[in-house]
Design a protein around this motif. Structure first.
Motif, PDB file in Angstrom:
ATOM      1  N   THR A 153       0.589  -0.989  -0.028  1.00  0.00           N
ATOM      2  CA  THR A 153      -0.179   0.111  -0.068  1.00  0.00           C
ATOM      3  C   THR A 153       1.272   0.674  -0.122  1.00  0.00           C
ATOM      4  OG1 THR A 153      -1.913  -1.689   1.317  1.00  0.00           O
ATOM      5  CG2 THR A 153      -1.639   1.112   1.397  1.00  0.00           C
ATOM      6  N   GLU A 154       2.043   1.382   0.703  1.00  0.00           N
ATOM      7  CA  GLU A 154       2.715   2.529   0.533  1.00  0.00           C
ATOM      8  C   GLU A 154       3.355   2.243  -0.040  1.00  0.00           C
ATOM      9  OE1 GLU A 154       2.424   4.754   3.151  1.00  0.00           O
ATOM     10  OE2 GLU A 154       0.965   3.346   4.428  1.00  0.00           O
ATOM     11  N   ILE A 155       4.100   1.227  -0.765  1.00  0.00           N
ATOM     12  CA  ILE A 155       5.207   2.087  -1.787  1.00  0.00           C
ATOM     13  C   ILE A 155       4.140   2.441  -2.728  1.00  0.00           C
ATOM     14  CG2 ILE A 155       5.784   0.439  -4.213  1.00  0.00           C
ATOM     15  CD1 ILE A 155       6.650  -1.601  -1.948  1.00  0.00           C
ATOM     16  N   TYR A 156       2.136   1.289  -3.563  1.00  0.00           N
ATOM     17  CA  TYR A 156       2.411   2.404  -3.957  1.00  0.00           C
ATOM     18  C   TYR A 156       1.850   3.890  -4.569  1.00  0.00           C
ATOM     19  CZ  TYR A 156       2.604  -2.309  -6.249  1.00  0.00           C
ATOM     20  OH  TYR A 156       3.582  -3.210  -6.554  1.00  0.00           O
ATOM     21  N   VAL A 258      13.271  -0.459   0.087  1.00  0.00           N
ATOM     22  CA  VAL A 258      13.750  -2.526   0.974  1.00  0.00           C
ATOM     23  C   VAL A 258      13.167  -2.728   0.363  1.00  0.00           C
ATOM     24  CG1 VAL A 258      13.816  -2.758   2.887  1.00  0.00           C
ATOM     25  CG2 VAL A 258      12.921  -0.112   2.522  1.00  0.00           C
ATOM     26  N   GLU A 259      13.902  -3.493  -0.359  1.00  0.00           N
ATOM     27  CA  GLU A 259      13.789  -5.493  -0.680  1.00  0.00           C
ATOM     28  C   GLU A 259      12.966  -5.053  -2.254  1.00  0.00           C
ATOM     29  OE1 GLU A 259      14.601  -7.551   0.104  1.00  0.00           O
ATOM     30  OE2 GLU A 259      15.719  -6.889   1.548  1.00  0.00           O
ATOM     31  N   GLU A 260      12.241  -3.488  -2.405  1.00  0.00           N
ATOM     32  CA  GLU A 260      10.926  -3.957  -3.848  1.00  0.00           C
ATOM     33  C   GLU A 260      12.461  -2.278  -4.968  1.00  0.00           C
ATOM     34  OE1 GLU A 260       8.308  -4.668  -6.448  1.00  0.00           O
ATOM     35  OE2 GLU A 260       8.489  -5.777  -3.924  1.00  0.00           O
ATOM     36  N   LEU A 551      13.563  13.191  -7.732  1.00  0.00           N
ATOM     37  CA  LEU A 551      12.271  12.620  -7.302  1.00  0.00           C
ATOM     38  C   LEU A 551      12.330  11.184  -6.850  1.00  0.00           C
ATOM     39  CD1 LEU A 551       9.906  14.200  -7.956  1.00  0.00           C
ATOM     40  CD2 LEU A 551       9.427  13.234 -10.416  1.00  0.00           C
ATOM     41  N   ALA A 552      13.551  10.807  -7.734  1.00  0.00           N
ATOM     42  CA  ALA A 552      13.435   9.094  -7.110  1.00  0.00           C
ATOM     43  C   ALA A 552      13.967   9.281  -6.080  1.00  0.00           C
ATOM     44  CB  ALA A 552      14.457   7.755  -8.353  1.00  0.00           C
ATOM     45  N   ILE A 553      15.035  10.175  -5.320  1.00  0.00           N
ATOM     46  CA  ILE A 553      15.641   9.784  -4.465  1.00  0.00           C
ATOM     47  C   ILE A 553      15.099  10.308  -3.353  1.00  0.00           C
ATOM     48  CG2 ILE A 553      16.986  11.575  -3.195  1.00  0.00           C
ATOM     49  CD1 ILE A 553      19.254  11.600  -6.076  1.00  0.00           C
ATOM     50  N   ASP A 554      14.209  11.478  -3.959  1.00  0.00           N
ATOM     51  CA  ASP A 554      13.102  11.697  -2.641  1.00  0.00           C
ATOM     52  C   ASP A 554      12.546  10.236  -2.641  1.00  0.00           C
ATOM     53  OD1 ASP A 554      13.755  13.983  -2.524  1.00  0.00           O
ATOM     54  OD2 ASP A 554      12.380  14.931  -3.728  1.00  0.00           O
ATOM     55  N   VAL A 555      11.428  10.223  -3.640  1.00  0.00           N
ATOM     56  CA  VAL A 555      10.761   8.969  -3.037  1.00  0.00           C
ATOM     57  C   VAL A 555      11.309   7.662  -2.456  1.00  0.00           C
ATOM     58  CG1 VAL A 555       9.437   6.593  -4.135  1.00  0.00           C
ATOM     59  CG2 VAL A 555       9.062   9.113  -5.383  1.00  0.00           C
ATOM     60  N   GLU A 556      12.958   7.319  -1.973  1.00  0.00           N
ATOM     61  CA  GLU A 556      13.535   6.051  -2.084  1.00  0.00           C
ATOM     62  C   GLU A 556      13.446   7.128  -0.490  1.00  0.00           C
ATOM     63  OE1 GLU A 556      15.726   4.834  -5.872  1.00  0.00           O
ATOM     64  OE2 GLU A 556      16.790   5.484  -4.452  1.00  0.00           O
ATOM     65  N   ARG A 557      13.849   8.136  -0.408  1.00  0.00           N
ATOM     66  CA  ARG A 557      14.429   8.479   1.458  1.00  0.00           C
ATOM     67  C   ARG A 557      12.693   8.458   2.094  1.00  0.00           C
ATOM     68  NH1 ARG A 557      17.424  13.696  -0.493  1.00  0.00           N
ATOM     69  NH2 ARG A 557      19.208  12.852  -0.491  1.00  0.00           N
ATOM     70  N   GLU A 558      11.755   9.006   1.225  1.00  0.00           N
ATOM     71  CA  GLU A 558      10.460   8.745   2.162  1.00  0.00           C
ATOM     72  C   GLU A 558       9.678   7.127   2.255  1.00  0.00           C
ATOM     73  OE1 GLU A 558       7.097  10.482   1.561  1.00  0.00           O
ATOM     74  OE2 GLU A 558       7.081  12.591   0.715  1.00  0.00           O
ATOM     75  N   PHE A 559      10.464   6.611   1.315  1.00  0.00           N
ATOM     76  CA  PHE A 559       9.656   4.931   1.897  1.00  0.00           C
ATOM     77  C   PHE A 559      10.736   3.993   2.883  1.00  0.00           C
ATOM     78  CE2 PHE A 559       9.445   0.561   1.054  1.00  0.00           C
ATOM     79  CZ  PHE A 559       8.105   0.137   1.447  1.00  0.00           C
TER      80      PHE A 559
END
Length: 659
Positions: A153-156, A258-260, A551-559
């Protein structure tokens, strides 16, 4: 005349700007030309939402602050929001709660009954209307991600929030399959250097499936080795202008959570056809060079190759071979390790920064819940790969820029550039570290920063100071205008070594291949001819790749923050040591050393004294006891809450006087 002056004055008090609404409902609008933002009271926001472009009427209140009201919404920032669905007790409406909105969105219950929605589902909702008599906007649910707080849920929902694609269409999957099937029959090897008889291997993280790079090595005589850095030949398969190419450009990068992994290319390509798997013939684009025992490069070659990796290693396996001085391909690996040490030494001598990366990693259970946390540091195996990739990227951009025929020294290419630091930020860094006993020499900045990085090694404040050093630096980006790479101390640098996961590298491959075939008159494969575009075309692509990377760095950090908050939840009530990393008017941010993540203490919750922020913004002082806390001070705190939805960790202040 008086009337005319009045109208003029009234007209001057109308303007437009973007609205910033607090969680409490009052707002501020920034208007060009005004020193202070216009304050909008709760009841005067006129159904505006965060980020909307609004028309406001404003006036000076008591000559100090500007106050106003929203007259009209010119343009909504967005009508779509991600939030958590809660069912109302009265059952008239479902309520969608979003942490960034000051109001909840109401969903008429009859619309919810038609679909299967559960309480606490994370949903994408669209605002359809906001009647004047309603305090809240009305909406409809467009997409359901699943139960809030769950891994998938959190990823998508996060990818949706950032506008990032996470599925490939049927057509794209079919196109990828066609390429895969055709590739088995279509191995034109006439123009490729055959490297299949040389010891070759890959070194990657344990669970990696997209192997971009492989290394080969053979000893030519008592003092000369031939080393090959082989990069997956993605541009051979992905033709410019094809629908797969357009999709790869649109994504511009793979996203590593993380793992995805959310790949840039369909998995049949990224994890199979293009991946340099062991015991399989693979097409690559290579940098091959001869080097002597002093680390001097005697000659080098760039071109298309075919390789066959003998073995895939994980970083840990290679580290173990280096430490124990035995194992598969020990001699080859140890030789490469010794060369990497020479390369590091030379790079640091030239003034490159040396920041040791520490990554937060998790062990997950079968439902992808974090069960333990560990910190992964760069080891010799990581550095071995890193140095050979840095060398390859540098040598390729030097080759294109300096060594090609035809007097084309200023060749069109995609460079990875890094500007000089922002000196205001450097002065800020200097002021922060001085109370902690460190010094920064602005005149010899690189030497001084490297000395500082050595000094803080192993100290509690290491993480905080390293982050401040990184923040004081410019952001690296892609450009056709080469200004060099400040951090690495390279005059020429590109990204060539990860084309499976970065579109910038595909551009670098296409351009290099064009120059090799056009200028060197190498045997041409007619299927691979590449027509050069304008400099504006590549600059636009460079700019877009830089934007998508951030943008990808921000997503990775948030996750990662979501995983950290989820993990830390089980420690509520426990006490920990932390380092002060930041202050606001009402809170202190603290890096919890054990978890390498930030939590927050509200100033008003500190019982020992009434603390206020010093004007310099990097220390607080107690009004009664006059005790001062600086950035970098070690303190003791208690974990009192971990909010997964807000990705927020709330701490309580323990009496810190005796620490």
């Amino acid at each position: 005349m008086k009337k005319e002056r009045k109208i003029k004055k009234k007209h001057h008090n109308l303007s437009t700007g973007f609205i910033n609404i607090t969680n409490h409902g009052y707002a501020f609008v920034h208007i060009n030309g005004l020193k202070k933002d216009v304050f909008i009271p709760k009841n005067k926001t006129n159904r505006a939402l965060e980020g909307d472009l609004v028309k406001v009427r404003f006036y000076s209140k008591k000559g100090i602050k500007m106050e106003g009201e929203v007259l009209k919404i010119i343009k909504r920032k967005t009508k779509k929001f991600i939030g958590i669905l809660k069912f109302n007790v009265k059952n008239e409406y479902g309520i969608v709660y979003n942490t960034n909105l000051h109001v909840d969105i109401l969903i008429p219950i009859q619309k919810l009954e038609k679909c299967h929605h559960n309480d606490n589902d994370k949903v994408l909702v669209q605002i359809i209307s906001w009647p004047k008599k309603f305090k809240n906007p009305l909406g409809k649910i467009i997409k359901v991600f699943g139960s809030s707080g769950e891994y998938k849920t959190e990823i998508y929902s996060l990818l949706e929030e950032y506008g990032m694609s996470y599925k490939f269409s049927k057509n794209l999957e079919n196109e990828a399959k066609k390429i895969f099937n055709k590739s088995i029959l279509d191995l034109d090897l006439n123009f490729r250097r055959d490297m299949r008889n040389v010891n070759t291997f890959t070194i990657d993280p344990l669970n990696a499936k997209d192997f971009d790079d492989a290394l080969s090595i053979r000893k030519l005589n008592y003092d000369t080795w031939e080393i090959g850095v082989h990069i997956s030949d993605v541009s051979h398969y992905i033709k410019e202008g094809s629908s797969l190419d357009k999709e790869a450009y649109l994504r511009a990068t793979s996203v590593y959570l993380v793992e995805e992994v959310i790949p840039m290319l369909p998995k049949i390509l990224s994890n199979n056809l293009c991946s340099l798997q062991p015991k399989k013939d693979k097409l690559s684009f290579s940098y091959i060079f001869n080097i002597n025992s002093q680390g001097k490069i005697l000659k080098d070659w760039f071109g298309k190759t075919i390789i066959r990796s003998d073995k895939k290693f994980s970083y840990n396996e290679v580290q173990s071979i280096i430490d124990q001085k035995k194992g598969d391909y020990y001699e080859d690996i140890y030789t490469l390790f010794l060369f990497s040490k020479i390369l590091i030494k030379n790079r640091l001598k030239n003034g490159a920064f040396f920041i040791e990366k520490v990554e937060v990693k998790f062990h997950l259970d079968e439902k992808n819940n974090p069960i333990s946390l560990y910190l992964e540091k760069n080891n010799d195996a990581h550095r071995l790969i890193e140095e050979l990739m840095l060398l390859t990227n540098r040598k390729i951009s030097e080759f294109v820029s300096l060594n090609l025929d035809g007097g084309l020294s200023k060749k069109l290419y995609i460079y990875r550039v890094h500007d000089v630091p922002d000196f205001q930020k450097i002065f800020f860094l200097k002021k922060i570290i001085e109370p902690l006993g460190y010094f920064l020499d602005i005149k010899n900045l690189k030497t001084s920063i490297n000395h500082l990085l050595k000094q803080i090694k192993g100290k509690p404040e290491q993480n905080m100071i390293e982050n401040l050093v990184l923040r004081s630096m410019s952001k690296a980006k892609y450009s056709t205008n080469n200004i060099g790479h400040y951090g690495l101390s390279f005059i020429y640098y590109t990204h060539f070594t990860s084309p499976i996961r970065r579109y910038s590298d595909i551009i670098a491959h296409r351009l290099l291949y064009h120059y090799l075939t056009v200028n060197k008159n190498e045997i041409k494969n007619k299927n691979e001819e590449y027509k050069l575009k304008t400099i504006e075309f590549y600059e636009k692509q460079s700019h877009y790749c830089s934007y998508k990377e951030r943008l990808a760095i921000d997503v990775e950090r948030e996750f990662l923050k979501y995983m950290q908050v989820k993990y830390i939840k089980k420690f509520i009530g426990e006490e920990f040591y932390g380092i002060i990393t930041g202050f606001t008017d009402w809170s202190i941010y603290i890096d919890l050393l054990l978890f390498q993540t930030e939590g927050m203490v509200r100033l008003r919750d500190i019982k020992e004294d009434f603390y206020v922020l010093n004007p310099n913004n990097y220390s607080i002082i107690g009004k009664k006891k006059r005790k001062i806390y600086h950035l970098g001070d070690k303190v003791k705190v208690k974990l009192i809450d971990a909010n997964i939805e807000k990705k927020q960790i709330i701490l309580d202040w323990i009496d810190n006087i005796n620490i």
